[in-house]
Design an enzyme around this catalytic site. Structure first.
Site, PDB file in Angstrom:
ATOM      1  N   GLY A  95      -2.061   5.488   6.835  1.00 25.96           N
ATOM      2  CA  GLY A  95      -2.680   5.636   5.515  1.00 25.96           C
ATOM      3  C   GLY A  95      -1.630   5.781   4.439  1.00 25.96           C
TER       4      GLY A  95
ATOM      5  N   GLU B 243      -2.598  -2.702  10.351  1.00 28.61           N
ATOM      6  CA  GLU B 243      -1.570  -3.555   9.758  1.00 28.61           C
ATOM      7  C   GLU B 243      -2.248  -4.810   9.204  1.00 28.61           C
ATOM      8  OE1 GLU B 243       1.830  -2.793   9.794  1.00 28.61           O
ATOM      9  OE2 GLU B 243       1.116  -0.895  10.546  1.00 28.61           O
TER      10      GLU B 243
ATOM     11  N   ILE C 122       3.463  12.744  10.031  1.00 31.09           N
ATOM     12  CA  ILE C 122       3.970  13.778  10.958  1.00 31.09           C
ATOM     13  C   ILE C 122       5.498  13.731  11.004  1.00 31.09           C
ATOM     14  CG2 ILE C 122       3.951  14.606  13.337  1.00 31.09           C
ATOM     15  CD1 ILE C 122       1.472  13.007  13.823  1.00 31.09           C
TER      16      ILE C 122
ATOM     17  N   ALA D  54      11.004  -4.124  -6.380  1.00 27.24           N
ATOM     18  CA  ALA D  54      11.106  -5.552  -6.071  1.00 27.24           C
ATOM     19  C   ALA D  54       9.973  -5.966  -5.139  1.00 27.24           C
ATOM     20  CB  ALA D  54      12.452  -5.836  -5.410  1.00 27.24           C
TER      21      ALA D  54
ATOM     22  N   THR E  39       0.828  -1.211   0.000  1.00 24.58           N
ATOM     23  CA  THR E  39       0.000   0.000   0.000  1.00 24.58           C
ATOM     24  C   THR E  39       0.860   1.257   0.000  1.00 24.58           C
ATOM     25  OG1 THR E  39      -1.631  -1.237   1.251  1.00 24.58           O
ATOM     26  CG2 THR E  39      -1.879   1.147   1.248  1.00 24.58           C
ATOM     27  N   VAL E  40       1.805   1.349   0.933  1.00 20.98           N
ATOM     28  CA  VAL E  40       2.639   2.558   1.001  1.00 20.98           C
ATOM     29  C   VAL E  40       3.581   2.597  -0.204  1.00 20.98           C
ATOM     30  CG1 VAL E  40       4.342   3.831   2.365  1.00 20.98           C
ATOM     31  CG2 VAL E  40       2.444   2.684   3.513  1.00 20.98           C
TER      32      VAL E  40
ATOM     33  N   LYS F 138       7.137   2.242  18.066  1.00 24.32           N
ATOM     34  CA  LYS F 138       7.336   3.664  17.771  1.00 24.32           C
ATOM     35  C   LYS F 138       7.908   4.387  18.987  1.00 24.32           C
ATOM     36  CE  LYS F 138       3.655   3.530  14.308  1.00 24.32           C
ATOM     37  NZ  LYS F 138       2.204   3.635  14.092  1.00 24.32           N
TER      38      LYS F 138
ATOM     39  N   ASP G  79       2.633  -2.023  18.086  1.00 26.12           N
ATOM     40  CA  ASP G  79       2.977  -1.034  17.057  1.00 26.12           C
ATOM     41  C   ASP G  79       3.360   0.292  17.748  1.00 26.12           C
ATOM     42  OD1 ASP G  79       2.627  -0.129  14.028  1.00 26.12           O
ATOM     43  OD2 ASP G  79       1.651   1.384  15.273  1.00 26.12           O
TER      44      ASP G  79
ATOM     45  N   VAL H 172       7.504   6.461  12.459  1.00 28.00           N
ATOM     46  CA  VAL H 172       6.677   6.948  13.577  1.00 28.00           C
ATOM     47  C   VAL H 172       5.800   8.092  13.077  1.00 28.00           C
ATOM     48  CG1 VAL H 172       6.665   7.943  15.904  1.00 28.00           C
ATOM     49  CG2 VAL H 172       8.540   6.430  15.224  1.00 28.00           C
TER      50      VAL H 172
HETATM   51  N1  HSE Z   1      -0.986   0.551  11.545  1.00 30.12           N
HETATM   52  C1  HSE Z   1      -0.383   1.785  11.895  1.00 30.12           C
HETATM   53  C2  HSE Z   1      -1.397   2.657  12.576  1.00 30.12           C
HETATM   54  C3  HSE Z   1       0.107   2.564  10.702  1.00 30.12           C
HETATM   55  O1  HSE Z   1      -2.576   2.302  12.620  1.00 30.12           O
HETATM   56  O2  HSE Z   1      -1.034   3.704  13.053  1.00 30.12           O
HETATM   57  C4  HSE Z   1       1.530   2.385  10.426  1.00 30.12           C
HETATM   58  O3  HSE Z   1       2.339   2.624  11.516  1.00 30.12           O
END
Ligand code: HSE
Length: 429
Positions: free
Chosen positions: A302, A190, A136, A43, A13-14, A205, A201, A132
């Site tokens: 996103g 995720e 932002i 790749a 996605t990103v 961070k 997650d 992170v």
């Molecule tokens: N899944 C993470 C979130 C996005 O919902 O913030 C990527 O770090």
């Protein structure tokens, strides 16, 4: 104008957002940077699926290592995630003297010492702004704008999925599972949402922020990490009655000789700036001795917000490759402060005890709290919300030591007046 070739590992996605940016916004980037970024390779194990963006088939490959070894490619962008193949790719690229851009928080949190040392040894550069806070620029701010500051603390809402779920639970009175499904459909979570929901997650961070702000390494098994799974709608409603919103926070604070790092849901007063961060937005409040207080706010997850930061890092990499600049990364020193034991923290608590509605019950609970040096600020009995013969009673304490609360709650839950385990949440002022 000079140009430089970029190799992308991970066309998810990103990754697709980054390809779109490099395709449609190359002119803007080139005019601002003075060097034109061009895509030299993509790749991925899956090079068949249509990502909704046109790419030259010649640059698609399943051989990420071959792409790294291509002498034409100066910058490797790792967007695979995880700590397996992604780590091999990042290390190989750094050893090959390439600049590496990554959004991989698990990799940095778990292997930060090794990666930062490798960067310093090889003289290569590693950029991780998107690891992170999505869109932002908190990483950039800590590395550059705030570099003079000694940080009294950082408090952040760092997971868009959890913040989205909590917001929907509060405003729409949705059950947890329904709010999670909405977050997944919106593309914030995720692939495996457990990492979001169980707090890891956010913990990854927080570890990256702690490394930059305090020069410390934060092993995941040494800190308090509590997620939002199992958070009851009734606690969100009771907290609201008391004037609070529940947010999943990363809390970093420096004390005399220790640094506190903890991740958990917390009650935040509704008038606090962090309480007004809703949906998939993230925010980080920073307190520094020169800065005073500041808050960075924006889209924390996103495709495009995250790709925006990755592309910003690519911009830096282009400039540094051109100038030959090496950015040294901080590695923990021997005198780095140790982490504070969660049992020693002092904060206010929200307790929901489920007790028999009969004379003497509250005095037993308050005696146990009193014997542990815990002072009660307020008590709210929800008589209309009987569960069998038990009734929820919400107690807000004054500042108390975590170890004392843990022990007191254990004794309360062992008492014959209690019908269900006590819910304990910390309050952040
Ligand atoms: N899944 C993470 C979130 C996005 O919902 O913030 C990527 O770090």
């Amino acid at each position: 104008m000079k140009s430089a070739k970029i190799g992308l590992a991970g066309f998810g996605t990103v990754g697709a957002g980054v390809v779109e940016g490099l395709t449609t916004h190359a002119d803007i980037m080139a005019s601002r940077i003075g060097i034109r970024p061009t895509l030299g390779g993509i790749a991925d194990l899956d090079i068949e699926t249509d990502r909704g963006i046109a790419v030259d088939a010649d640059i698609l490959t399943t051989d990420a290592f071959g792409m790294i070894d291509d002498p034409e490619i100066a910058i490797i962008v790792e967007l695979i995630g995880g700590t397996g193949i992604a780590k091999e790719i990042v290390c190989r690229a750094l050893r090959a003297g390439k600049a590496v851009v990554t959004a991989n928080k698990a990799l940095l949190a778990e292997h930060g010492d090794e990666l930062f040392s490798l960067v310093n040894e090889t003289g290569s550069n590693l950029y991780f702004g998107a690891s992170v806070g999505g869109g932002i620029p908190i990483i950039r701010a800590l590395q550059e704008s705030f570099v003079v500051n000694q940080f009294r603390g950082l408090r952040g809402i760092l997971n868009g999925t959890c913040n989205y779920i909590l917001t929907r639970m509060e405003t729409e009175h949705l059950p947890f599972d329904e709010a999670l499904q909405e977050a997944q459909e919106a593309g914030f979570a995720e692939a495996d949402p457990t990492l979001d929901i169980n707090g890891f997650d956010t913990a990854h961070k927080a570890a990256i922020l702690a490394r930059l702000a305090y020069g410390i390494s934060v092993p995941m098994d040494t800190i308090c990490v509590e997620g939002i799974r199992g958070l009851a709608a009734e606690d969100i409603a009771y907290a609201s009655d008391l004037g609070y919103r529940i947010k999943l926070l990363a809390i970093l604070a420096s004390h005399d000789k220790t640094v506190e790092v903890r991740i958990h849901p917390a009650l935040v007063p509704k008038q606090h700036m962090l309480a007004s961060v809703n949906g998939a937005f993230n925010a980080v409040m920073v307190e520094g001795d020169f800065l005073g207080s500041g808050m960075l706010y924006g889209q924390g997850a996103g495709q495009k917000p995250t790709a925006s930061t990755v592309l910003g890092d690519i911009g830096d990499a282009l400039r540094d490759c051109s100038s030959g600049m090496h950015r040294t990364l901080p590695t923990p020193s021997d005198d780095a402060p140790p982490l504070c034991d969660i049992e020693n923290i002092v904060t206010r608590y929200y307790l929901r005890v489920n007790v028999l509605d009969k004379p003497g019950t509250l005095s037993r609970v308050s005696s146990i709290l009193g014997e542990h040096g815990i002072s009660i600020d307020s008590v709210m009995q929800k008589t209309e919300e009987h569960q069998g013969e038990h009734v929820p009673v919400v107690i807000v304490t004054h500042g108390a030591q975590e170890g004392n609360i843990t022990h007191a709650v254990r004794l309360i839950d062992e008492a014959d007046i209690v019908g269900a385990p006590t819910v304990r949440l910390r309050i952040e002022q």
